[in-house]
Each structure stands twice: as C-alpha cells, then as structure tokens.
Design an enzyme around this catalytic site. Sequence first.
Site, PDB file in Angstrom:
ATOM      1  N   LYS A   1      74.210  96.825 100.452  1.00 21.82           N
ATOM      2  CA  LYS A   1      74.117  96.654  98.994  1.00 21.82           C
ATOM      3  C   LYS A   1      73.693  95.238  98.627  1.00 21.82           C
ATOM      4  O   LYS A   1      72.854  95.037  97.739  1.00 21.82           O
ATOM      5  CB  LYS A   1      75.471  96.990  98.358  1.00 21.82           C
ATOM      6  CG  LYS A   1      75.846  98.456  98.518  1.00 21.82           C
ATOM      7  CD  LYS A   1      77.308  98.685  98.169  1.00 21.82           C
ATOM      8  CE  LYS A   1      77.793 100.015  98.728  1.00 21.82           C
ATOM      9  NZ  LYS A   1      79.248 100.180  98.608  1.00 21.82           N
TER      10      LYS A   1
ATOM     11  N   ASP B   1      81.176  71.212  84.052  1.00 27.24           N
ATOM     12  CA  ASP B   1      80.730  70.529  82.840  1.00 27.24           C
ATOM     13  C   ASP B   1      81.954  69.814  82.265  1.00 27.24           C
ATOM     14  O   ASP B   1      83.015  69.739  82.899  1.00 27.24           O
ATOM     15  CB  ASP B   1      80.059  71.503  81.859  1.00 27.24           C
ATOM     16  CG  ASP B   1      81.024  72.481  81.196  1.00 27.24           C
ATOM     17  OD1 ASP B   1      82.222  72.493  81.570  1.00 27.24           O
ATOM     18  OD2 ASP B   1      80.603  73.237  80.309  1.00 27.24           O
TER      19      ASP B   1
ATOM     20  N   ARG C   1      78.461  98.587 104.928  1.00 26.55           N
ATOM     21  CA  ARG C   1      77.868  99.127 103.691  1.00 26.55           C
ATOM     22  C   ARG C   1      77.688  98.036 102.644  1.00 26.55           C
ATOM     23  O   ARG C   1      76.738  98.060 101.855  1.00 26.55           O
ATOM     24  CB  ARG C   1      78.761 100.240 103.132  1.00 26.55           C
ATOM     25  CG  ARG C   1      78.761 101.488 104.008  1.00 26.55           C
ATOM     26  CD  ARG C   1      79.765 102.509 103.514  1.00 26.55           C
ATOM     27  NE  ARG C   1      79.537 102.871 102.127  1.00 26.55           N
ATOM     28  CZ  ARG C   1      80.444 103.488 101.358  1.00 26.55           C
ATOM     29  NH1 ARG C   1      81.626 103.794 101.853  1.00 26.55           N
ATOM     30  NH2 ARG C   1      80.156 103.790 100.122  1.00 26.55           N
TER      31      ARG C   1
ATOM     32  N   CYS D   1      83.385  75.730  84.187  1.00 27.38           N
ATOM     33  CA  CYS D   1      83.010  75.412  82.809  1.00 27.38           C
ATOM     34  C   CYS D   1      84.114  75.991  81.918  1.00 27.38           C
ATOM     35  O   CYS D   1      85.216  76.263  82.403  1.00 27.38           O
ATOM     36  CB  CYS D   1      81.616  75.929  82.460  1.00 27.38           C
ATOM     37  SG  CYS D   1      81.401  77.724  82.565  1.00 27.38           S
ATOM     38  N   GLY D   2      83.838  76.164  80.642  1.00 27.74           N
ATOM     39  CA  GLY D   2      84.892  76.672  79.762  1.00 27.74           C
ATOM     40  C   GLY D   2      85.286  78.099  80.100  1.00 27.74           C
ATOM     41  O   GLY D   2      86.468  78.429  80.207  1.00 27.74           O
ATOM     42  N   THR D   3      84.287  78.933  80.288  1.00 26.24           N
ATOM     43  CA  THR D   3      84.529  80.354  80.550  1.00 26.24           C
ATOM     44  C   THR D   3      84.265  80.776  81.989  1.00 26.24           C
ATOM     45  O   THR D   3      84.721  81.845  82.415  1.00 26.24           O
ATOM     46  CB  THR D   3      83.595  81.214  79.681  1.00 26.24           C
ATOM     47  OG1 THR D   3      82.240  80.845  80.022  1.00 26.24           O
ATOM     48  CG2 THR D   3      83.830  80.980  78.198  1.00 26.24           C
TER      49      THR D   3
ATOM     50  N   ASN E   1      80.863  91.070  98.028  1.00 22.70           N
ATOM     51  CA  ASN E   1      79.632  90.527  97.453  1.00 22.70           C
ATOM     52  C   ASN E   1      79.045  89.350  98.232  1.00 22.70           C
ATOM     53  O   ASN E   1      77.951  88.888  97.915  1.00 22.70           O
ATOM     54  CB  ASN E   1      79.858  90.103  96.003  1.00 22.70           C
ATOM     55  CG  ASN E   1      80.491  91.199  95.176  1.00 22.70           C
ATOM     56  OD1 ASN E   1      81.638  91.087  94.742  1.00 22.70           O
ATOM     57  ND2 ASN E   1      79.773  92.296  94.976  1.00 22.70           N
TER      58      ASN E   1
ATOM     59  N   GLY F   1      78.694  80.716  81.962  1.00 23.45           N
ATOM     60  CA  GLY F   1      77.420  79.991  81.969  1.00 23.45           C
ATOM     61  C   GLY F   1      77.079  79.491  83.365  1.00 23.45           C
ATOM     62  O   GLY F   1      75.924  79.561  83.807  1.00 23.45           O
TER      63      GLY F   1
HETATM   64  C1  RB5 Z   1      80.146  74.633  76.554  1.00 20.42           C
HETATM   65  O1  RB5 Z   1      78.806  74.381  76.769  1.00 20.42           O
HETATM   66  C2  RB5 Z   1      80.516  76.002  77.119  1.00 20.42           C
HETATM   67  O2  RB5 Z   1      79.546  76.904  76.734  1.00 20.42           O
HETATM   68  C3  RB5 Z   1      80.631  75.948  78.652  1.00 20.42           C
HETATM   69  O3  RB5 Z   1      81.719  75.178  79.044  1.00 20.42           O
HETATM   70  C4  RB5 Z   1      80.789  77.303  79.301  1.00 20.42           C
HETATM   71  O4  RB5 Z   1      81.896  77.978  78.854  1.00 20.42           O
HETATM   72  C5  RB5 Z   1      79.560  78.121  79.291  1.00 20.42           C
HETATM   73  O5  RB5 Z   1      79.510  79.260  79.704  1.00 20.42           O
END
Ligand code: RB5
Length: 158
Positions: free
Chosen positions: A136, A8, A132, A65-67, A99, A70
């Site tokens: 899973k 994003d 194993r 994305c930022g984190t 995984n 998402g």
């Molecule tokens: C912005 O929409 C932010 O929520 C996105 O970059 C991300 O971190 C979502 O998980």
Amino acid sequence: MTIGIGSDHNGFALKQRLRLFLAERGEKVRDFGTFSHEPIDYPDIAVAVAEAVQAGLIQRGILVCGTGLGMAIAANKVPGIFAASVADLYTARLARQSNNAQIITLGANVVSTELACAIVEAWLAAEFRGGRSARKVGKIRAVEGRYRREAAPVLVGA
Ligand code: RB5
C-alpha cells in the site's frame, strides 16, 4: 539514527521540551528551529526537515505547529516523505507500523507535553511491518511518480 526536530512559533515551547526529552533518552537530535517565539511560517521549517529526511541527512523528523496539520501538509509535498499528524498513542504506533512515516507532526494546541512525549516514544519504538502495508505504501509512492516531471517553464503572460 539522527532525529530532526522543528516547529513554528506556536510549537516552539513544545519543541524545546521534546528536544530535551529526546536528549535525555540519548537520541541524536538536530534542531531545525525555530529558536524563538517570533512568528515564522510553518512550511519553511517543515520543508527543511522533510528535505533533510529525503537527502538521508536525518532518519526521522518531528514537527510541531499549532495543530500539526500545516506541518504535515507541507512535509508531504516533498517526494518520498510520509508525514503523519498524530494525537494519540494508537495512531503514533500505526504511523510507523502501517504507514512507514519517517515524520510525525504534533499540534501544540492539541496534545499535552506528557502525551507528546509518550507519542514520540511509541512512534520511535514501533517498526514498519512490511508485507501488505509495504504494497500500500508502494502504491502511494507510485502516485508521486505519475506527477513527477521536469520543472515546467514559466509562461510569460499566462
Ligand atoms: C499558525 O500559522 C498556525 O496555522 C500553525 O501553527 C499551524 O497550526 C498550521 O497548521
């Protein structure tokens, strides 16, 4: 092997750096966008990359994305997809070995560019160990089967 990459707006700069990094390694890369800093909803990119993996058009995916959260949540809604949010080298390796994750997601606000490149390298080098772990992973896939059904009709007035 083709690696799909997507982000994003928050992940755009890191995605560009990773694309370059992968190209320098000689990897075949398909860029699913975004292509600017203009705000874009992360699920649109996550689902496009996840569906391409599911369809066999690409074999791996990297989402930013930022984190990283998402993107992982959205990608994991596509049946058959194992997307792991990764922020260190240990989980990068295990995402593959344990995984069998075809997709990793990164947080541009969480990892440095250097760490992101090292994570991608570690994940690409790792192999699913089967055994194993395969049992899973199979149990997770079986859960998808329990919930799979034809598209439910839209109930008017419900
Ligand atoms: C912005 O929409 C932010 O929520 C996105 O970059 C991300 O971190 C979502 O998980």
